[in-house]
Design an enzyme around this catalytic site. Structure first.
Site, short mmCIF file in Angstrom:
data_model
loop_
_atom_site.label_atom_id
_atom_site.label_comp_id
_atom_site.label_asym_id
_atom_site.label_seq_id
_atom_site.Cartn_x
_atom_site.Cartn_y
_atom_site.Cartn_z
N PHE A 1 0.64 -1.10 0.02
CA PHE A 1 0.05 -0.07 0.10
C PHE A 1 0.87 1.15 0.06
O PHE A 1 0.45 2.20 0.81
CB PHE A 1 -0.99 -0.03 1.28
CG PHE A 1 -1.85 -1.19 1.50
CD1 PHE A 1 -3.07 -1.36 0.40
CD2 PHE A 1 -1.54 -2.02 2.04
CE1 PHE A 1 -3.70 -2.51 0.46
CE2 PHE A 1 -2.40 -3.42 2.18
CZ PHE A 1 -3.39 -3.59 1.60
N LEU A 2 2.03 1.40 -0.83
CA LEU A 2 3.09 2.47 -0.97
C LEU A 2 2.33 3.47 -1.55
O LEU A 2 1.81 3.47 -2.57
CB LEU A 2 4.41 1.77 -1.47
CG LEU A 2 4.87 0.85 -0.98
CD1 LEU A 2 6.23 0.69 -1.35
CD2 LEU A 2 5.09 0.81 0.82
N ARG A 3 2.37 4.74 -0.90
CA ARG A 3 2.20 5.91 -1.68
C ARG A 3 3.80 6.58 -2.11
O ARG A 3 4.57 6.79 -1.40
CB ARG A 3 1.62 6.96 -0.67
CG ARG A 3 0.42 6.53 -0.18
CD ARG A 3 -0.27 7.33 0.88
NE ARG A 3 1.00 7.53 2.16
CZ ARG A 3 0.99 8.25 3.06
NH1 ARG A 3 0.30 9.50 3.08
NH2 ARG A 3 2.07 7.96 4.05
N ASN B 1 -7.61 0.77 -4.23
CA ASN B 1 -7.58 1.94 -5.20
C ASN B 1 -8.63 2.26 -6.15
O ASN B 1 -8.85 3.42 -6.27
CB ASN B 1 -6.55 1.33 -6.10
CG ASN B 1 -5.08 1.21 -5.69
OD1 ASN B 1 -4.55 1.77 -4.63
ND2 ASN B 1 -3.96 0.58 -6.46
N PHE C 1 -8.02 13.54 -0.55
CA PHE C 1 -8.38 13.15 -2.04
C PHE C 1 -9.71 13.84 -2.24
O PHE C 1 -10.23 13.37 -3.26
CB PHE C 1 -8.50 11.63 -2.09
CG PHE C 1 -7.40 10.75 -2.05
CD1 PHE C 1 -6.71 10.46 -3.29
CD2 PHE C 1 -6.78 10.71 -0.99
CE1 PHE C 1 -5.61 9.75 -3.27
CE2 PHE C 1 -5.55 9.71 -1.00
CZ PHE C 1 -4.86 9.23 -2.14
N ARG D 1 -9.12 17.16 -3.49
CA ARG D 1 -8.62 18.35 -3.94
C ARG D 1 -9.05 18.11 -5.59
O ARG D 1 -8.71 17.38 -6.22
CB ARG D 1 -7.32 18.76 -4.06
CG ARG D 1 -6.87 19.90 -4.75
CD ARG D 1 -5.44 20.16 -4.38
NE ARG D 1 -4.97 20.50 -3.12
CZ ARG D 1 -3.90 20.61 -2.51
NH1 ARG D 1 -2.90 20.36 -3.25
NH2 ARG D 1 -3.58 21.24 -1.24
N ALA D 2 -9.96 19.08 -6.25
CA ALA D 2 -10.16 18.87 -7.59
C ALA D 2 -9.07 19.42 -8.71
O ALA D 2 -8.35 20.12 -8.06
CB ALA D 2 -11.53 19.74 -8.09
N CYS E 1 -0.27 3.02 -10.76
CA CYS E 1 -1.19 2.15 -10.18
C CYS E 1 -2.67 2.20 -10.43
O CYS E 1 -3.44 1.42 -10.97
CB CYS E 1 -0.90 2.27 -8.73
SG CYS E 1 0.88 1.63 -8.20
N LYS F 1 2.61 13.05 -9.64
CA LYS F 1 2.47 13.43 -8.56
C LYS F 1 3.72 14.07 -8.14
O LYS F 1 4.71 13.86 -8.36
CB LYS F 1 1.79 12.40 -7.56
CG LYS F 1 2.90 11.34 -7.21
CD LYS F 1 2.42 10.44 -5.99
CE LYS F 1 2.39 10.94 -4.85
NZ LYS F 1 1.97 10.08 -3.44
#
Length: 446
Positions: free
Chosen positions: A160-162, A219, A260, A262-263, A271, A334
């Site tokens: 579950f890495l970011r 996800n 999560f 933010r438009a 992923c 990102k």
């Protein structure tokens, strides 16, 4: 005797997992078929940008001054099989060419090449994101191909890495999920993750299919949340509302939460896009495709945001890109990453370039990867140089460096003072005070 661990596949996931397991005190041997990658890692260097990873790696790679020597790398399957008690499979599972489904060839190959060398009891642990049902099939492959037969077990332990937080997420995970078929496999994994468990990390034991589904379900949920707020941005633009205020208001509801929301121009990377498509494809194979039809709209909303950004930029330039200069701030999908896979920023830049715009890109870490993927775009060594002479500036990756830019300094070199914030991360008041026409997705212009 302490367990010895191996990590098969030393890309983003594998390199991070190997270094983190060494940090937790285990002897670790990493394997990759790419000799140049193995050589790079053996020097304590990583072939990607991930904050803190190179320092962690150098602290443990054998042969480096001051290291613990607990981490080595090899290209030998036989050496890995002889060394390890627990083998983590961390290879890539990309989207199939021209299809929604998951390409399992790398996982199948890794298991197929390792198994014939397993002559003593061992636990093989899959960490790759795979279609549900894969673990049961691979467990059968291991039993058939391994000389040790039934003494070689399989477990599934999704990651579950970011990106940008991978080291923290591995050493101090918010949960550990293991899909096992025996108490022995569970016991071994409790030993591997003894450190995080002692810190209070939840350890969730499941069967194979549930463990496989946890990652794809997570996800799918995150992708849905992102596309939801982007759909609200479309409605706000039509109605004259402010999506940032809307997001803040609904985010105070504990059932919804603020993350999560933010438009912007949507999600990308290696992923979320391919995982939700593979999830849909697998559900179809299982006869449960109706359960996930909503993900088609999630995917559609996400891709539509990129096209919307292109159209928005064209409107800002009076209806045509021909002969106009466009500065794009951001290439990585990102911040705190050099990963440009399925990057919305580069997708937008590429579309504008194909429509005649003179595009110049700058990203703090993703420039080299961007050049390889989009060699025909222009690239600048700094944000200032990217903006120089530009008719419009697009902010497409929310790097801290971009939030800290001096709008007045950029105004001195820009061709026209017009900026479009595709990430809703910049201070509108600051930019407008410096004389810029500032627009952000889903927000009023004034």
């Amino acid at each position: 005797m302490p367990l010895k661990l191996t990590v098969i596949g030393t890309g983003y996931l594998g390199a991070t997992h190997a270094a983190a397991m060494a940090e937790l005190g285990f002897e670790v041997l990493g394997l990759d078929i790419d000799e140049s990658k193995v050589a790079t890692l053996a020097r304590g260097r990583v072939p990607m940008y991930e904050p803190g990873l190179e320092d962690l790696l150098a602290r443990h790679v054998a042969g480096l001054e001051g290291s613990t020597g607990r981490l080595r790398f090899t290209t030998s399957w036989e050496e890995v099989a002889d060394f390890g008690d627990v083998h983590f499979v961390c290879v890539n599972t990309p989207q199939k060419q021209g299809e929604y489904g998951c390409d399992m060839s790398y996982v199948d190959s890794a298991v197929g090449l390792l198994a014939p060398h397993l002559r003593r009891p061992a636990l093989v642990v899959g960490k790759s994101t795979v279609p549900v049902g894969s673990a049961a099939r691979l467990a059968g492959m291991l039993r058939e191909l391994a000389p040790a037969g039934e003494d070689v077990e399989l477990a599934w332990n999704p990651e579950f890495l970011r990106e940008g937080f991978a080291v923290q997420d591995t050493l101090h995970p918010d949960r550990i999920v293991v899909g096992v078929a025996s108490d022995h496999a569970e016991s071994l994994l409790r030993e591997v993750y003894g450190g995080p468990i002692a810190e209070g990390t939840p350890f969730i034991v499941a069967d194979y299919p549930t463990a496989e589904l946890v990652k794809t379900a997570a996800n799918a949920f995150l992708a849905t949340k992102i596309s939801f707020i982007n759909a609200m941005a479309e409605v706000c633009e039509a109605a004259g509302g402010d999506v940032a205020v809307l997001a803040e208001a609904i985010g105070h509801d504990d059932r919804i939460g603020r993350k999560f929301l933010r438009a912007g121009i949507g999600f990308g990377g290696g992923c979320l896009p391919k995982d939700i498509r593979a999830f849909m494809a697998r559900a179809g194979e299982l006869g449960a495709d109706q359960a996930l039809t909503f993900l088609r709209e999630v995917d559609s909303v996400n891709m539509r945001r990129r096209t919307h950004m292109v159209e928005w930029a064209r409107e800002a330039l009076g209806g045509s890109f021909l002969g106009r200069r466009i500065a794009v701030l951001g290439a990585a999908f990102k911040p705190d990453s050099d990963d440009v896979r399925d990057s919305p920023a580069l997708n937008v830049a590429g579309q504008i370039h194909l429509q005649g715009g003179q595009v110049t890109v700058y990203d703090p870490k993703g420039m080299e990867n961007a050049r390889r993927l989009f060699p025909t775009l222009g690239y600048a060594p700094s944000a200032l140089e990217a903006v120089r002479g530009a008719d419009v500036v697009l902010h497409l990756t929310e790097w801290r460096e971009f939030r800290e830019l001096d709008p007045a300094r950029l105004a001195e070199v820009a061709g026209q003072r017009h900026i479009l914030d595709g990430r809703n991360a910049l201070d509108a008041q600051l930019w407008r005070k410096a004389g810029w026409t500032f627009q952000a997705m889903g927000r009023p212009n004034a």
